[in-house]
Design a protein around this motif. Structure first.
Motif, PDB file in Angstrom:
ATOM      1  N   HIS A   1       0.835  -1.205   0.000  1.00 36.60           N
ATOM      2  CA  HIS A   1       0.000   0.000   0.000  1.00 36.60           C
ATOM      3  C   HIS A   1       0.872   1.257   0.000  1.00 36.60           C
ATOM      4  O   HIS A   1       0.612   2.196  -0.758  1.00 36.60           O
ATOM      5  N   VAL A   2       1.898   1.251   0.819  1.00 37.67           N
ATOM      6  CA  VAL A   2       2.805   2.405   0.887  1.00 37.67           C
ATOM      7  C   VAL A   2       3.499   2.599  -0.465  1.00 37.67           C
ATOM      8  O   VAL A   2       3.587   3.723  -0.974  1.00 37.67           O
TER       9      VAL A   2
ATOM     10  N   SER B   1       1.804   9.227  -5.924  1.00 34.90           N
ATOM     11  CA  SER B   1       2.345  10.560  -5.635  1.00 34.90           C
ATOM     12  C   SER B   1       3.379  10.967  -6.684  1.00 34.90           C
ATOM     13  O   SER B   1       3.402  12.117  -7.134  1.00 34.90           O
ATOM     14  N   ALA B   2       4.225  10.019  -7.092  1.00 36.15           N
ATOM     15  CA  ALA B   2       5.229  10.309  -8.122  1.00 36.15           C
ATOM     16  C   ALA B   2       4.561  10.659  -9.446  1.00 36.15           C
ATOM     17  O   ALA B   2       4.997  11.579 -10.151  1.00 36.15           O
ATOM     18  N   LEU B   3       3.493   9.949  -9.783  1.00 39.54           N
ATOM     19  CA  LEU B   3       2.752  10.237 -11.023  1.00 39.54           C
ATOM     20  C   LEU B   3       2.213  11.666 -11.000  1.00 39.54           C
ATOM     21  O   LEU B   3       2.416  12.439 -11.940  1.00 39.54           O
TER      22      LEU B   3
ATOM     23  N   ASP C   1       2.860   0.325 -11.760  1.00 40.32           N
ATOM     24  CA  ASP C   1       1.844  -0.122 -10.813  1.00 40.32           C
ATOM     25  C   ASP C   1       2.312  -1.387 -10.091  1.00 40.32           C
ATOM     26  O   ASP C   1       2.887  -2.277 -10.711  1.00 40.32           O
ATOM     27  N   VAL C   2       2.059  -1.463  -8.795  1.00 38.33           N
ATOM     28  CA  VAL C   2       2.474  -2.634  -8.019  1.00 38.33           C
ATOM     29  C   VAL C   2       1.288  -3.441  -7.491  1.00 38.33           C
ATOM     30  O   VAL C   2       1.492  -4.422  -6.782  1.00 38.33           O
ATOM     31  N   VAL C   3       0.067  -3.063  -7.880  1.00 36.91           N
ATOM     32  CA  VAL C   3      -1.110  -3.774  -7.390  1.00 36.91           C
ATOM     33  C   VAL C   3      -1.915  -4.386  -8.535  1.00 36.91           C
ATOM     34  O   VAL C   3      -2.038  -5.602  -8.646  1.00 36.91           O
ATOM     35  N   VAL C   4      -2.462  -3.558  -9.399  1.00 41.42           N
ATOM     36  CA  VAL C   4      -3.392  -4.024 -10.428  1.00 41.42           C
ATOM     37  C   VAL C   4      -2.669  -4.705 -11.593  1.00 41.42           C
ATOM     38  O   VAL C   4      -3.045  -5.811 -11.993  1.00 41.42           O
TER      39      VAL C   4
END
Length: 155
Positions: free
Chosen positions: A42-43, A50-52, A70-73
């Motif tokens: 999540h972090v 935030s970077a985007l 992306d690290v989730v979807v």
């Protein structure tokens, strides 16, 4: 313009593999997204968002590139997108800022600087699909500069 990056200097390279659509694709793509996340994921995801936003607002292309990771979807959906890893790799070789799955897929969008760089990325994306043995439709779209509104007093 947002901050330092004039958005009209960016191009979107949209690639749509010409494959048979998965029945119930949108529902399936919703189901594969993780329902819970470790706090560390999540972090990381929040930091990338935030970077985007920072990259777009202040014209920082490196931050924009980090924000497109992306690290989730995408890790959950990527196995349903033909040539996903190859397209991302080839697009980067061509100079793309980053690549993402478009909606529920299987289309992908690569972002590049407009002009010759966008055309080069489009060429590399076509090559990726060709090397993968998949027919593809690749289109390049530029961001319109927008409009200005002038307000005049009556009289």
């Amino acid at each position: 313009m947002l901050g330092g990056l004039k958005l009209e200097v960016l191009s979107f390279i949209v690639s749509t593999p010409l494959v048979k659509p998965v029945e119930g694709k949108t529902g399936l793509m919703r189901k594969v997204i993780p329902r819970t996340l470790d706090l560390s994921v999540h972090v990381e995801s929040s930091a990338r968002l935030s970077a985007l936003l920072y990259g777009l607002a202040l014209g920082d292309v490196e931050a924009l590139a980090r924000g497109l990771e992306d690290v989730v979807v995408e890790p959950a959906r990527s196995k349903y997108v033909p040539c996903y890893d190859i397209v991302r790799s080839y697009a980067r070789r061509g100079g793309a800022i980053g690549s993402v799955i478009s909606g529920a897929g299987p289309s992908m969008v690569s972002i590049a600087m407009a002009g010759d760089k966008a055309m080069e990325v489009a060429s590399w994306v076509k090559r990726a699909y060709r090397d993968c043995g998949v027919e593809v439709l690749v289109r390049t779209a530029n961001i319109a500069p927008g409009v200005s509104v002038e307000v005049r007093e009556n009289g």
